[in-house]
Design a protein around this motif. Structure first.
Motif, PDB file in Angstrom:
ATOM      1  N   MET A   1     -15.619  -0.147  -3.757  1.00  0.00           N
ATOM      2  CA  MET A   1     -14.279  -0.532  -3.309  1.00  0.00           C
ATOM      3  C   MET A   1     -14.285  -1.403  -2.060  1.00  0.00           C
ATOM      4  O   MET A   1     -13.217  -1.794  -1.579  1.00  0.00           O
ATOM      5  N   GLU A   2     -15.448  -1.738  -1.554  1.00  0.00           N
ATOM      6  CA  GLU A   2     -15.511  -2.687  -0.443  1.00  0.00           C
ATOM      7  C   GLU A   2     -14.976  -4.055  -0.845  1.00  0.00           C
ATOM      8  O   GLU A   2     -14.576  -4.845   0.005  1.00  0.00           O
ATOM      9  N   ARG A   3     -14.957  -4.334  -2.148  1.00  0.00           N
ATOM     10  CA  ARG A   3     -14.430  -5.607  -2.633  1.00  0.00           C
ATOM     11  C   ARG A   3     -12.899  -5.647  -2.579  1.00  0.00           C
ATOM     12  O   ARG A   3     -12.305  -6.701  -2.770  1.00  0.00           O
ATOM     13  N   GLY A   4     -12.266  -4.507  -2.365  1.00  0.00           N
ATOM     14  CA  GLY A   4     -10.814  -4.434  -2.228  1.00  0.00           C
ATOM     15  C   GLY A   4     -10.410  -4.306  -0.773  1.00  0.00           C
ATOM     16  O   GLY A   4     -11.202  -4.512   0.148  1.00  0.00           O
ATOM     17  N   SER A   5      -9.154  -3.942  -0.546  1.00  0.00           N
ATOM     18  CA  SER A   5      -8.662  -3.754   0.819  1.00  0.00           C
ATOM     19  C   SER A   5      -9.090  -2.398   1.359  1.00  0.00           C
ATOM     20  O   SER A   5      -9.536  -1.520   0.604  1.00  0.00           O
TER      21      SER A   5
ATOM     22  N   GLN B   1      -7.058   0.300  -0.357  1.00  0.00           N
ATOM     23  CA  GLN B   1      -7.547   0.621  -1.700  1.00  0.00           C
ATOM     24  C   GLN B   1      -8.824   1.450  -1.636  1.00  0.00           C
ATOM     25  O   GLN B   1      -9.010   2.391  -2.412  1.00  0.00           O
ATOM     26  N   GLN B   2      -9.679   1.128  -0.692  1.00  0.00           N
ATOM     27  CA  GLN B   2     -10.925   1.875  -0.521  1.00  0.00           C
ATOM     28  C   GLN B   2     -10.643   3.323  -0.130  1.00  0.00           C
ATOM     29  O   GLN B   2     -11.222   4.264  -0.682  1.00  0.00           O
TER      30      GLN B   2
ATOM     31  N   SER C   1       0.830  -1.203   0.000  1.00  0.00           N
ATOM     32  CA  SER C   1       0.000   0.000   0.000  1.00  0.00           C
ATOM     33  C   SER C   1       0.868   1.259   0.000  1.00  0.00           C
ATOM     34  O   SER C   1       2.038   1.237   0.390  1.00  0.00           O
TER      35      SER C   1
ATOM     36  N   ALA D   1      -0.445  -2.762  -6.953  1.00  0.00           N
ATOM     37  CA  ALA D   1       0.011  -4.121  -7.294  1.00  0.00           C
ATOM     38  C   ALA D   1       1.442  -4.152  -7.796  1.00  0.00           C
ATOM     39  O   ALA D   1       2.134  -5.157  -7.650  1.00  0.00           O
TER      40      ALA D   1
ATOM     41  N   GLN E   1     -10.509  -7.884 -17.666  1.00  0.00           N
ATOM     42  CA  GLN E   1     -10.917  -7.342 -16.369  1.00  0.00           C
ATOM     43  C   GLN E   1     -12.079  -6.372 -16.592  1.00  0.00           C
ATOM     44  O   GLN E   1     -12.010  -5.502 -17.467  1.00  0.00           O
TER      45      GLN E   1
ATOM     46  N   THR F   1      -7.151   0.360  -7.524  1.00  0.00           N
ATOM     47  CA  THR F   1      -7.183  -1.096  -7.587  1.00  0.00           C
ATOM     48  C   THR F   1      -5.865  -1.682  -8.064  1.00  0.00           C
ATOM     49  O   THR F   1      -5.365  -2.672  -7.498  1.00  0.00           O
ATOM     50  N   TYR F   2      -5.267  -1.078  -9.088  1.00  0.00           N
ATOM     51  CA  TYR F   2      -4.131  -1.717  -9.751  1.00  0.00           C
ATOM     52  C   TYR F   2      -2.774  -1.073  -9.479  1.00  0.00           C
ATOM     53  O   TYR F   2      -1.755  -1.749  -9.569  1.00  0.00           O
TER      54      TYR F   2
END
Length: 471
Positions: free
Chosen positions: A108-112, A115-116, A2, A327, A285, A323-324
């Motif tokens: 963005m709840e689907r990410g960390s 990320q959110q 992060s 990474a 994606q 999101t990306y």
């Protein structure tokens, strides 16, 4: 890896929320605030959208058929509750800007958590958003409805797309602004690539059905020919009247993303993410495919490259980066560089807030300024030629035609100052108020002589000159 801790993101998110709230107070009037507020005003008053500020232009004083329909109707509802003031006209942009923030947070709840937090910070610190979402224009509302449509398509945990609701929301986005057609087209192609023809057909059919409501008022009035005529002759179409004009817009499409540091900051983050994260990005994606379709489709359909059109992409831009981008950060050095880049982005957002606050406290509040000008205009209900902004607080006191009307006369060469004042005399105009030369309106310079034909100067300051009919 992060960029920052969740605590850092939380601190800056609350900082931007507080500072953005400060920009609401005494927010300066924008050229478009009155333009669209007047359309909502007459819809609420007469039950139809028309314009007195442009009386005589394309029969707009009788009825307008080409306008941002859902946006104007929503504005009429909100301003009917709070009043047709400068502040009231800005409420719709603020409301949908807040809704979009909530939708980004939800997606963005689907990410960390990192990320959110990064996605929401990038959204709140976006210079273009800070500058334009507090303006009575449809882009923020259109963006929010388009993004809500995408959320119904790209659902978490592999759940099937909710194509009906996605189609409804995409259709509403297009009803808000015809540029929203790109969400309907992008959703259709996205579904065609990722699902099957049945879901694609359902989405496209529902969205098209909602969009067909755009024709309803003209069909009921049996005025489809006038609607087509108003569309072809609309001032917004001046940039793409010929194939050469359209090709010029397409060649200069990149300018949409680089108008100033406000737009370029977020664009740079997206380009860096694509450049360094290309190994992690693929059209398979969901968000990468959808955003690619948006960029290409808008390139094909847009009629101009105005800076505020970048708002139509902002939710997908911030999600792509959040999101990306983390990474490909694998070393401490890369993390430090990324932190520096995000810090610069945040600083640009803070500078934009400073610019807005400075303007708010150095430019007179328009509604109060209008009242001050009326001290030199004692004859109520008289004809006035004035800036669009004179609408606020004065529409019921005078018969106003805007200076912008005199810029829209394409059937004759531009008026000289003596010709303009003579035309005003022939039309029975009592008062004439000059406008900011940066606006799209007929220019009356501050150094214009005190006597112009049958008109004499009765007021002059560093912004405005007022003339009164005095033969």
């Amino acid at each position: 890896m992060s960029f920052f801790s969740v605590r850092v993101y939380r601190y800056f998110i609350f900082l931007f929320i507080g500072l953005i709230l400060l920009t609401f107070y005494h927010r300066t009037e924008h050229f478009d605030d009155a333009w669209f507020a007047e359309q909502s005003y007459w819809f609420l008053k007469d039950g139809k959208v028309r314009s007195e500020l442009f009386r005589g232009f394309l029969h707009w004083d009788e009825r307008i058929y080409i306008f941002h329909k859902l946006f104007i109707y929503t504005g009429a509802f909100l301003m009917g509750l709070v009043g047709f003031s400068v502040a009231g006209s800005k409420l719709i942009g603020i409301l949908f800007g807040v809704i979009a923030a909530g939708l980004i947070w939800k997606y963005m709840e689907r990410g960390s958590r990192e990320q959110q937090g990064l996605a929401l910070l990038l959204y709140l610190a976006c210079g273009t958003l800070i500058k334009y979402f507090c303006i009575n224009r449809p882009e923020t509302m259109c963006m929010t409805l388009g993004f809500a449509s995408y959320l119904c398509l790209d659902r978490p945990n592999g759940r099937a797309p909710s194509v009906v609701w996605a189609g409804v929301l995409a259709g509403l986005a297009a009803l808000t602004h015809l540029n929203g057609l790109m969400y309907l087209a992008a959703g259709t192609l996205w579904l065609l690539v990722r699902t099957d023809w049945r879901k694609t057909f359902a989405f496209a059919s529902v969205g098209s059905l909602v969009l067909s409501l755009y024709l309803l008022d003209a069909l009921l009035d049996q005025q489809m020919d006038r609607m087509v005529w108003q569309f072809v002759e609309d001032p917004a179409m001046q940039y793409t009247r010929t194939l050469a004009d359209k090709l010029k817009v397409m060649v200069n499409y990149h300018q949409l993303f680089f108008h100033s540091h406000h737009e370029a900051a977020l664009t740079a983050l997206v380009l860096l993410t694509v450049l360094f994260g290309r190994k992690h990005l693929s059209l398979t994606q969901p968000i990468v495919l959808y955003l690619t379709l948006l960029v290409v489709l808008f390139w094909l359909v847009t009629k101009s490259t105005f800076a505020f059109y970048i708002l139509l992409f902002v939710p997908w831009f911030v999600i792509l980066v959040a999101t990306y981008a983390p990474a490909f950060i694998v070393t401490r050095v890369q993390q430090r560089i990324a932190q520096g880049i995000i810090t610069v982005y945040v600083v640009i957002g803070l500078i934009t807030i400073g610019e807005v606050l400075y303007e708010n406290y150095t430019v007179p509040y328009q509604q109060t300024y209008n009242e001050q000008l009326t001290r030199f205009m004692p004859e109520k209900n008289s004809k006035v030629i004035a800036p669009l902004s004179f609408f606020f607080g004065q529409m019921e006191n005078y018969r106003i035609r805007s200076l912008s009307y005199y810029c829209s006369l394409r059937d004759r060469p531009p008026l000289t100052l003596p010709e303009f004042f003579e035309m005003a005399r022939q039309e029975g105009v009592k008062y004439i108020i000059s406008d900011n030369p940066l606006n799209s309106s007929y220019s009356i310079p501050l150094d214009t002589p005190e006597r112009m034909g049958a008109y004499t100067q009765v007021c002059k300051d560093e912004r405005t000159v007022v003339y009164q009919y005095n033969p």
